[in-house]
Design an enzyme around this catalytic site. Sequence first.
Site, PDB file in Angstrom:
ATOM      1  CB  CYS A 200      43.439 -68.764  -1.917  1.00 39.91           C
ATOM      2  SG  CYS A 200      44.839 -68.438  -0.827  1.00 39.91           S
ATOM      3  NE  ARG A 220      42.092 -65.172   1.052  1.00 42.77           N
ATOM      4  CZ  ARG A 220      43.389 -65.009   1.282  1.00 42.77           C
ATOM      5  NH1 ARG A 220      44.012 -63.895   0.926  1.00 42.77           N
ATOM      6  NH2 ARG A 220      44.087 -65.963   1.864  1.00 42.77           N
ATOM      7  CG  ASP A 223      51.670 -68.882  -6.585  1.00 44.11           C
ATOM      8  OD1 ASP A 223      52.060 -68.535  -7.717  1.00 44.11           O
ATOM      9  OD2 ASP A 223      52.345 -69.617  -5.845  1.00 44.11           O
TER      10      ASP A 223
END
Length: 318
Positions: A200, A220, A223
């Site tokens: 991520c 990319r 959360d």
Amino acid sequence: MATASSLTDSSPAAHPEQQYLELMRQIWEQGSERVDRTGVGTRSVFGAQLRFDLAGGAMPLLTTKRVYWKTATREMLWFLTGDTNIRPLVLQGVKIWNEWPHARYVRETGQDIALDDFIQRIADDETFAERWGDLGPVYGKQWVDWPTYRYRKDGLYEKGKGINQVADVVESLRTNPGSRRHIIEGWNVAELDRMALPPCHKTYQFHVAGDRLNCLLYQRSCDVALGLPFNLWSAALLQRMIAQQTDLEPGELVWMGGDTHLYLNHEHLITEQLAREPQGHPVLEMVRRPASIFDYAIDDFVVQNYTPHAPIKAPVAV
């Protein structure tokens, strides 16, 4: 609404954490509701940006809920070892990667073992951990041992020496600070399908301005409620370590998010956190300069002036 621009408040009185809270508010109130990989559902914006000045030991450590910075630090130090098995984390009480190998074990064996029982077995049984605790070639593997291949005369390929991107960046910052190639990349397309979770926080780029080291992290997928507080701390920590190793002062951390989202089942966390006000300005002291970027230990880091609100628990979407 599907886009988000920089939320930095230029007011000198604004607490740096306000931009995080405003991003959270914008996503929850204006984000596009979407069906996601986990099936939980999200509200999402695309293209967010946050900026934090790390001068004077400042760190983007959230105060509107307690962030377990030692856990995030242990994860970062684990990344730098190149290890991809959760057992070293488990033995330190770090739980943030537990769900992925547990889910794989249940899926592949059909045994509905409780998560706590699975993790205890990882801790107790090294052979079991070797088989079921590995995450595939995730972050650390790509950072310090990016695979290479050589073409042989017989027409076949053989594995070459891995590339240590972190060591290379430290060296390039020392010898060629003006370069535009100070990059650590985690997105190895050829190995994504072997990873428990594709990276991520995928791309780190460093920039020298005078005697200050700046860092830009492109993420990319983010959360915002559970992941981003850890990501901000970890990126700033890596920036601080590299700055120390290259005799530079820490400069600005620029965070950029692609799909930047909140999970629909995190409403209680979002509501509670947005009702709180930031308090205090945490400062990181690095008590030792190790011989290399790979020799830091958890006791090398001390946080001062951290007086956060209480933690807020919420489920992790796997």
